[in-house]
Design an enzyme around this catalytic site. Structure first.
Site, PDB file in Angstrom:
ATOM      1  CD  GLN A   1     -16.706  39.346 -39.169  1.00 53.79           C
ATOM      2  OE1 GLN A   1     -16.742  39.844 -40.288  1.00 53.79           O
ATOM      3  NE2 GLN A   1     -15.808  39.679 -38.274  1.00 53.79           N
TER       4      GLN A   1
ATOM      5  CG  HIS B   1     -17.306  40.747 -45.333  1.00 50.43           C
ATOM      6  ND1 HIS B   1     -17.145  42.099 -45.219  1.00 50.43           N
ATOM      7  CD2 HIS B   1     -16.521  40.204 -44.366  1.00 50.43           C
ATOM      8  CE1 HIS B   1     -16.301  42.370 -44.217  1.00 50.43           C
ATOM      9  NE2 HIS B   1     -15.911  41.229 -43.692  1.00 50.43           N
TER      10      HIS B   1
ATOM     11  CG  ASN C   1     -14.222  42.145 -46.941  1.00 45.58           C
ATOM     12  OD1 ASN C   1     -13.932  43.269 -46.530  1.00 45.58           O
ATOM     13  ND2 ASN C   1     -13.846  41.041 -46.294  1.00 45.58           N
ATOM     14  CD  GLU C   2     -10.187  42.976 -45.168  1.00 38.32           C
ATOM     15  OE1 GLU C   2      -9.873  41.871 -44.696  1.00 38.32           O
ATOM     16  OE2 GLU C   2     -10.236  44.008 -44.473  1.00 38.32           O
TER      17      GLU C   2
END
Ligand SMILES: *[C@@H]1O[C@H](CO)[C@@H](O)[C@H](O)[C@H]1NC(C)=O
Ligand SMILES: *[C@@H]1O[C@H](CO)[C@@H](O)[C@H](O)[C@H]1NC(C)=O
Ligand SMILES: *[C@@H]1O[C@H](CO)[C@@H](O)[C@H](O)[C@H]1NC(C)=O
Ligand SMILES: *[C@@H]1O[C@H](CO)[C@@H](O)[C@H](O)[C@H]1NC(C)=O
Ligand SMILES: *[C@@H]1O[C@H](CO)[C@@H](O)[C@H](O)[C@H]1NC(C)=O
Ligand SMILES: *[C@@H]1O[C@H](CO)[C@@H](O)[C@H](O)[C@H]1NC(C)=O
Ligand SMILES: *[C@@H]1O[C@H](CO)[C@@H](O)[C@H](O)[C@H]1NC(C)=O
Ligand SMILES: *[C@@H]1O[C@H](CO)[C@@H](O)[C@H](O)[C@H]1NC(C)=O
Ligand SMILES: *[C@@H]1O[C@H](CO)[C@@H](O)[C@H](O)[C@H]1NC(C)=O
Length: 635
Positions: free
Chosen positions: A196, A294, A351-352
């Site tokens: 990101q 991620h 991550n998640e």
């Protein structure tokens, strides 16, 4: 007249105090009650009690007066308190040279930057990991509108932020009334993720991740984002001057191992980049924290298929269910940990993972891979930091907390998103019943007793990204009917979500996307997590996109009051959970330290800094100052 009435008010107060047996517990000798004689009091009482009630009301009347008006002088500016210097550096494990033997015979090489013409001219076609093969990885993903770099193509030397950009915003009219302090070991910081912010996607040996193909045609693509790959020193210096103690970043697997699997060469430029980033953190007094993946899985695990959310029951597929995944991830994780565990004390493996598991087998593989890396870190590497995992889950709250159906739906919501991973990992227990019965035909997803024992308690903290909550009810057909019907629109979760509470109000103050400011439910959630999974709770992401922020002029974007209130109300909830509810909340990481590429969505900017992606300038928003000051005022 007013003053006389007020005196009657005082008498009435005294009469109430003295007709109570013990108005103030443990009242000392010589206090007001013992000093006024009972006889005097009795006569006063008689007078007061004889008055009609309407005459005894206390009425405060202001006294108006003229005075000379002058403009108050400007307050002297106050500035952000940066990190103290010199910083102290902790050793969390052995240096790489002492543990490199644990990795076997690693080969290291470089590939440089992708030149779309290289495939035609490369002379090493026989080398499975050569320049030709590496370029082919990029050819295969056939990116549209690919832009190699933005403004920068090499690491930029940082320039200190001038003091005029560090002036604290004007104080608010409201304040939080807590008198509480953050624990001395509370991890306070900010978070970001590589895909990101970094850009430079095909530079210095990186190979493609699913982030480049994920929204291939449906949403605008930005391969450059914030150019943090070249501007990391500037970004870190800004954090240090703001007073941020911990910086959580992610490393893309494909920067370390472009060919992904065990036995393939390590990218020296990738290792050197993060080595330098970590060292610069330490030089500034910032504690670095590393997430191993991620959302940016290598494309190789997909076998050439482009992932679509609609293809799979559990959101996107990042390859976690691929047979080769566990061994490959553990190998990658060992390489990263061995290189950086001396200086990095906080690692997150996934991550998640629920959002990218794809299939239930992906969940088992994530748990298995995490546990194996945990073992490696503590037993072989002898690292003395912490290894955790971080989950998505916007707390599912029953619409009617006394309706057993709604409660069952809320429990199912948590069972799927958290329990499926956390029951085995945190409790050493099998998957929740709801999960097992939904996927009862998928025999390979289940743990044997021996496997369960092997993953049990292999985790140091429960990372959670609790942006908001959600109100849940069962589907109209009921949970059981939905679960039995794989064509049902809500299968396999089989829980209906709404943003309206039972009392008719929305859940809270709404952001531009799914986030509502909900500190009360956030505090309940911290209690739920701590008491259910019995491990330190680490708030590893939370944040708030302001309504139509990008349509405002810069100065108004920076005055992001709703985001500021969001952060402070959540920090306040953490303090109350810690001190009043006895919940171990380990830390707070704000998402995110700057506006970034939110998967192609322009209306979900979560940053505490504006980024001008044309000039790559950064500007601190009010929320950033307020976030840090709230913490600094309470240590
Ligand atoms: C690739 O080749 C084309 C045509 O020969 C040329 O115009 C372009 O500059 C080359 N690109 C690079 C990065 O060398
Ligand atoms: C590629 O660029 C064209 C023209 O600017 C644009 O219309 C299209 O949306 C872009 N595609 C993606 C995936 O960004
Ligand atoms: C699984 O991953 C490997 C790379 O490790 C890849 O070669 C293979 O095609 C993938 N399998 C599937 C079914 O996607
Ligand atoms: C237990 O975990 C280790 C790695 O941590 C692995 O080598 C071993 O095969 C596992 N045993 C079982 C039964 O899963
Ligand atoms: C909530 O559920 C309880 C138990 O089913 C029920 O008695 C009550 O009426 C419900 N409240 C509302 C507002 O529907
Ligand atoms: C289990 O059932 C689901 C739903 O019908 C199906 O998608 C999946 O392929 C099945 N799995 C196996 C291993 O048969
Ligand atoms: C989910 O709830 C909404 C009301 O909030 C309702 O309109 C919708 O039909 C429900 N969907 C299902 C599948 O139960
Ligand atoms: C399963 O769900 C689909 C889609 O909602 C519906 O059309 C169908 O009637 C349901 N089947 C059963 C047996 O309830
Ligand atoms: C970025 O900065 C340039 C130069 O100052 C300015 O012209 C442009 O409007 C800025 N972009 C945004 C989105 O503010």
């Amino acid at each position: 007249m007013a003053s006389i009435r007020n005196q009657w008010g005082i008498f009435r107060y005294l009469s109430e105090v003295f007709t109570e047996p013990s108005p103030i517990k443990g009242q000392p000798e010589g206090s007001i009650s013992t000093m006024i004689s009972t006889a005097v009091l009795a006569s006063l009482l008689a007078v007061v009690q004889a008055l009609p009630a309407s005459d005894m009301s206390v009425e405060v009347s202001p006294r108006y007066a003229y005075s000379q008006f002058t403009f108050p002088p400007n307050a002297a500016p106050t500035y952000a308190k940066g990190l103290p210097k010199p910083s102290t550096v902790t050793n969390y494990g052995p240096h790489y040279t002492e543990v490199s033997h644990l990795l076997g015979d690693l080969k290291t090489t470089t590939w440089g930057n992708w030149n779309p013409n290289a495939t035609a001219t490369a002379t090493d076609k026989d080398d499975p990991y050569g320049q030709y093969a590496w370029s082919q990885l990029w050819e295969n993903v056939a990116l549209k509108n690919f832009t190699s770099t933005g403004i920068y193509s090499t690491t930029v030397d940082p320039t200190p932020v001038p003091s005029e950009s560090l002036v604290l915003p004007p104080p608010d009219v409201f304040s939080f009334d807590d008198n509480l302090k953050f624990p001395s070991d509370f991890v306070f910081g900010v978070a970001g993720s590589a895909a990101q912010i970094e850009g430079a996607i095909a530079m210095e040996g990186r190979s493609p991740t699913i982030m480049e193909v994920l929204v291939r045609d449906s949403r605008p693509k930005d391969y450059v984002t914030n150019e943090n790959y070249y501007l990391y020193k500037q970004d870190l210096l800004r954090l240090a001057q703001m007073g941020v103690k911990t910086y959580s970043f992610s490393i893309p697997w494909t920067r370390i191992l472009p060919f992904v699997t065990p036995g393939t060469p390590v990218n020296k430029q990738g290792i050197d980049h993060y080595d330098d980033l970590i060292n610069y953190c330490l030089e500034l007094g910032i504690q670095p924290m590393v997430t191993l993946t991620h959302f940016d899985s290598p494309v190789q695990f997909l076998g050439g298929k482009v992932p679509l959310a609609t293809d799979y029951p559990l959101n996107f597929y990042a390859g976690y269910a691929n047979d080769t995944f566990v061994e490959a991830f553990v190998n990658y994780g060992k390489i990263v940990m061995s290189h950086f565990a001396d200086r990095v004390g906080l690692f997150v493996t996934f991550n998640e993972p629920y959002l990218y598991a794809g299939y239930p087998l992906g969940v088992k593989n994530v748990v298995t891979a995490h546990a194996a890396l945990y073992d490696f870190y503590h037993n072989e590497l002898k690292g003395c930091g912490k290894v955790g995992i971080k989950f998505n889950d916007n707390f599912g709250v029953p619409k009617n907390a006394t309706d057993p159906q709604d409660v069952a739906a809320a429990n199912r919501f948590q069972d799927f998103q958290l329990g499926s991973f956390a029951n085995p990992l945190f409790l050493g227990q099998d998957y929740p019943e709801a999960w097992k019965s939904t996927f009862s035909n998928e025999t390979e997803i289940f743990f044997s007793a021996e496997e369960l024992k092997n993953v049990s308690k292999k985790v140091d903290f429960l990372g959670i990204d609790p942006y908001t909550y959600t109100v849940v009810t069962p589907p109209e057909e009921g949970i059981a009917a939905c679960q039995a019907n794989t064509s049902h629109s809500l299968w396999p979760l089989c829980v209906n979500e709404t943003q309206t509470r039972e009392d008719g109000w929305k859940m809270g103050y709404r952001s531009e996307s799914y986030v509502y400011t909900t500190p009360v439910e956030f505090r309940q959630y911290l209690n739920y997590l701590w008491n259910t999974f019995k491990a330190p709770v680490f708030v590893t992401e939370y944040g708030f996109p302001e309504w139509k922020e990008t349509e405002k002029e810069l100065g108004d974007q920076l005055f992001d009051q709703a985001r500021s209130i969001y952060y402070r109300s959540y920090l306040d909830a953490m303090l109350k959970a810690i001190h009043e509810d006895k919940v171990e909340v380990m830390g707070s990481l704000a998402w995110s330290f700057q506006d970034n590429w939110e998967f192609g969505s322009a209306d979900q900017l979560f940053g505490m800094q504006v980024v001008n992606t044309t000039t790559q300038e950064r500007f601190f928003k009010k929320s950033f100052f307020d976030y840090v000051k709230f913490y600094q005022d309470r240590i």
